[in-house]
Scaffold this motif. Sequence first.
Motif, PDB file in Angstrom:
ATOM      1  N   GLU A 155       0.812  -1.216   0.000  1.00 45.71           N
ATOM      2  CA  GLU A 155       0.000   0.000   0.000  1.00 45.71           C
ATOM      3  C   GLU A 155       0.848   1.269   0.000  1.00 45.71           C
ATOM      4  OE1 GLU A 155      -3.320  -0.145  -0.245  1.00 45.71           O
ATOM      5  OE2 GLU A 155      -3.238  -2.334  -0.223  1.00 45.71           O
ATOM      6  N   ALA A 156       2.192   1.127  -0.093  1.00 43.45           N
ATOM      7  CA  ALA A 156       3.051   2.309  -0.044  1.00 43.45           C
ATOM      8  C   ALA A 156       4.288   2.095  -0.899  1.00 43.45           C
ATOM      9  CB  ALA A 156       3.448   2.622   1.392  1.00 43.45           C
ATOM     10  N   GLU A 157       4.836   3.192  -1.394  1.00 42.67           N
ATOM     11  CA  GLU A 157       6.098   3.177  -2.150  1.00 42.67           C
ATOM     12  C   GLU A 157       6.998   4.266  -1.591  1.00 42.67           C
ATOM     13  OE1 GLU A 157       7.867   4.080  -6.651  1.00 42.67           O
ATOM     14  OE2 GLU A 157       5.712   4.247  -6.243  1.00 42.67           O
ATOM     15  N   VAL A 158       8.252   3.901  -1.296  1.00 45.47           N
ATOM     16  CA  VAL A 158       9.220   4.879  -0.813  1.00 45.47           C
ATOM     17  C   VAL A 158       9.823   5.597  -2.020  1.00 45.47           C
ATOM     18  CG1 VAL A 158      11.393   5.222   0.405  1.00 45.47           C
ATOM     19  CG2 VAL A 158       9.743   3.567   1.271  1.00 45.47           C
ATOM     20  N   LEU A 159       9.654   6.905  -2.073  1.00 43.83           N
ATOM     21  CA  LEU A 159      10.218   7.715  -3.155  1.00 43.83           C
ATOM     22  C   LEU A 159      11.598   8.265  -2.792  1.00 43.83           C
ATOM     23  CD1 LEU A 159       7.002   9.751  -4.125  1.00 43.83           C
ATOM     24  CD2 LEU A 159       7.825   7.605  -5.128  1.00 43.83           C
ATOM     25  N   GLY A 160      11.846   8.463  -1.546  1.00 44.72           N
ATOM     26  CA  GLY A 160      13.125   9.015  -1.134  1.00 44.72           C
ATOM     27  C   GLY A 160      13.207   9.062   0.385  1.00 44.72           C
ATOM     28  N   PRO A 161      14.407   9.355   0.872  1.00 42.38           N
ATOM     29  CA  PRO A 161      15.652   9.603   0.143  1.00 42.38           C
ATOM     30  C   PRO A 161      16.187   8.341  -0.534  1.00 42.38           C
ATOM     31  CG  PRO A 161      16.038   9.540   2.510  1.00 42.38           C
ATOM     32  CD  PRO A 161      14.562   9.474   2.333  1.00 42.38           C
ATOM     33  N   PRO A 162      17.084   8.482  -1.490  1.00 39.66           N
ATOM     34  CA  PRO A 162      17.529   7.333  -2.290  1.00 39.66           C
ATOM     35  C   PRO A 162      18.088   6.190  -1.447  1.00 39.66           C
ATOM     36  CG  PRO A 162      18.266   9.391  -3.287  1.00 39.66           C
ATOM     37  CD  PRO A 162      17.676   9.755  -1.964  1.00 39.66           C
ATOM     38  N   GLU A 163      18.856   6.521  -0.398  1.00 43.50           N
ATOM     39  CA  GLU A 163      19.455   5.446   0.405  1.00 43.50           C
ATOM     40  C   GLU A 163      18.387   4.630   1.139  1.00 43.50           C
ATOM     41  OE1 GLU A 163      19.970   9.412   2.612  1.00 43.50           O
ATOM     42  OE2 GLU A 163      20.165   8.635   0.555  1.00 43.50           O
ATOM     43  N   LEU A 164      17.283   5.264   1.539  1.00 47.88           N
ATOM     44  CA  LEU A 164      16.212   4.524   2.190  1.00 47.88           C
ATOM     45  C   LEU A 164      15.472   3.658   1.168  1.00 47.88           C
ATOM     46  CD1 LEU A 164      14.502   3.853   4.648  1.00 47.88           C
ATOM     47  CD2 LEU A 164      13.146   5.919   4.219  1.00 47.88           C
ATOM     48  N   ARG A 165      15.237   4.201  -0.043  1.00 47.25           N
ATOM     49  CA  ARG A 165      14.585   3.408  -1.092  1.00 47.25           C
ATOM     50  C   ARG A 165      15.453   2.201  -1.457  1.00 47.25           C
ATOM     51  NH1 ARG A 165      10.642   4.247  -5.279  1.00 47.25           N
ATOM     52  NH2 ARG A 165      11.097   2.931  -7.095  1.00 47.25           N
ATOM     53  N   ASP A 166      16.783   2.409  -1.553  1.00 47.61           N
ATOM     54  CA  ASP A 166      17.679   1.296  -1.865  1.00 47.61           C
ATOM     55  C   ASP A 166      17.641   0.240  -0.767  1.00 47.61           C
ATOM     56  OD1 ASP A 166      18.384   2.595  -4.180  1.00 47.61           O
ATOM     57  OD2 ASP A 166      20.279   3.398  -3.382  1.00 47.61           O
ATOM     58  N   ALA A 167      17.631   0.679   0.500  1.00 45.48           N
ATOM     59  CA  ALA A 167      17.599  -0.276   1.616  1.00 45.48           C
ATOM     60  C   ALA A 167      16.310  -1.083   1.600  1.00 45.48           C
ATOM     61  CB  ALA A 167      17.735   0.477   2.937  1.00 45.48           C
ATOM     62  N   LEU A 168      15.189  -0.422   1.289  1.00 44.18           N
ATOM     63  CA  LEU A 168      13.913  -1.136   1.220  1.00 44.18           C
ATOM     64  C   LEU A 168      13.908  -2.101   0.034  1.00 44.18           C
ATOM     65  CD1 LEU A 168      11.466  -0.828   3.135  1.00 44.18           C
ATOM     66  CD2 LEU A 168      10.306   0.377   1.304  1.00 44.18           C
ATOM     67  N   THR A 169      14.519  -1.689  -1.080  1.00 47.98           N
ATOM     68  CA  THR A 169      14.609  -2.570  -2.252  1.00 47.98           C
ATOM     69  C   THR A 169      15.387  -3.832  -1.905  1.00 47.98           C
ATOM     70  OG1 THR A 169      14.536  -0.668  -3.744  1.00 47.98           O
ATOM     71  CG2 THR A 169      15.387  -2.729  -4.645  1.00 47.98           C
ATOM     72  N   ARG A 170      16.493  -3.677  -1.195  1.00 41.86           N
ATOM     73  CA  ARG A 170      17.290  -4.847  -0.800  1.00 41.86           C
ATOM     74  C   ARG A 170      16.487  -5.757   0.125  1.00 41.86           C
ATOM     75  NH1 ARG A 170      21.302  -0.815  -0.461  1.00 41.86           N
ATOM     76  NH2 ARG A 170      21.036  -0.679   1.818  1.00 41.86           N
ATOM     77  N   ALA A 171      15.745  -5.161   1.071  1.00 38.10           N
ATOM     78  CA  ALA A 171      14.938  -5.962   1.999  1.00 38.10           C
ATOM     79  C   ALA A 171      13.864  -6.745   1.256  1.00 38.10           C
ATOM     80  CB  ALA A 171      14.312  -5.056   3.059  1.00 38.10           C
ATOM     81  N   VAL A 172      13.214  -6.096   0.305  1.00 44.97           N
ATOM     82  CA  VAL A 172      12.181  -6.775  -0.475  1.00 44.97           C
ATOM     83  C   VAL A 172      12.799  -7.894  -1.315  1.00 44.97           C
ATOM     84  CG1 VAL A 172      10.508  -6.475  -2.343  1.00 44.97           C
ATOM     85  CG2 VAL A 172      10.633  -4.790  -0.515  1.00 44.97           C
ATOM     86  N   GLY A 173      14.034  -7.664  -1.854  1.00 40.13           N
ATOM     87  CA  GLY A 173      14.718  -8.699  -2.619  1.00 40.13           C
ATOM     88  C   GLY A 173      15.023  -9.919  -1.770  1.00 40.13           C
ATOM     89  N   VAL A 174      15.475  -9.697  -0.541  1.00 41.46           N
ATOM     90  CA  VAL A 174      15.749 -10.810   0.367  1.00 41.46           C
ATOM     91  C   VAL A 174      14.465 -11.599   0.624  1.00 41.46           C
ATOM     92  CG1 VAL A 174      16.421 -11.411   2.713  1.00 41.46           C
ATOM     93  CG2 VAL A 174      17.741  -9.704   1.454  1.00 41.46           C
TER      94      VAL A 174
END
Length: 330
Positions: free
Chosen positions: A303-322
């Motif tokens: 229900e949500a998408e992180v737009l920024g800051p970039p380092e937080l979006r990258d960290a969430l992307t890695r968590a979702v990948g795991v």
Amino acid sequence: MRADRLMSLLLLLQTRGRMTAAELAEELEVSVRTIHRDVESLSTAGIPIYADRGPLGGFRLMEGYRTRLTGLTGAEAGSLFLAGLPAAAADLGLGAELTTAQLKLQAALPTELGERAKRIQERFHLDATAWFREADAVPCLAQVAEAVWGQRVLRAHYRRWRGEVCRDLRPLGIVLKGGIWYLVALVAGGAGAASEDAVRTYRVSRFIALDSTEEPFERPTGFDLAAYWEESSQRLEAMHRQGTAILRVSPRALRLLPMQFGAVGRQAVETSGPPDADGWVRVEMPVESQPVAVSDLLRLGTEAEVLGPPELRDALTRAVGVLARRYGVS
């Protein structure tokens, strides 16, 4: 003590009217036989108590009789500050004093005010414990409170997240926050001329062992417990908020923000942007450290998408990948 029980029995009859022996026994936590003996003792002392027979019977005072023996003891007077928190009073070992103090106050009030106080008591209840969380076990709370009242040094063995420590504490006050008890205490500074005593906060449930001493201490001149707690809470909150997340959230997530994130979630909703073509909105919300922020934001799911800051979006992307790999999604 029996004298206290006799006083409580008399005040119960004065404030509540007719009561059966069983009701009195339950209130005073004694047997029905003890109640009959106590009533006989009060009658012998000249108190006009009458017994009404039959299924609707019970003990009552003569119409118009009111005792004037309603002075509060020191412990009872102190317990009145916890009048809205009976569970907290019981934790501090003041449950019985609070009950007796309330009875004495009711007995001393004029009839009209007494009825009003009774209605408020029947219709207002304060529960300080947070939802979906059991209260901490605080077996040493009464010992802590006794040291606070008596201004005596406590020798404490305390469990911190970095390990265990032993400290000599000069207890200044106790705080109940969200169902959790805290001790505010003065701690001696370390070695060296530049070291100073400091006021610190300790979670009472984390005390492993406590030794009460007879060593007295002087409270710091002008120390204000409420002011210290307010300033300390604000400082702690500022330390925890380490950045701002920019989110795009669905209508459902927008409703969830206040429930999941409290005041910062409400503020994010109030300052949200206009909905886009899909009905989603852009919000900004203070967050804690990156690992904590990732864990918190994952609670919003899809229900949500992180737009920024970039380092937080990258960290969430890695968590979702795991998570995706863990569940067998390529």
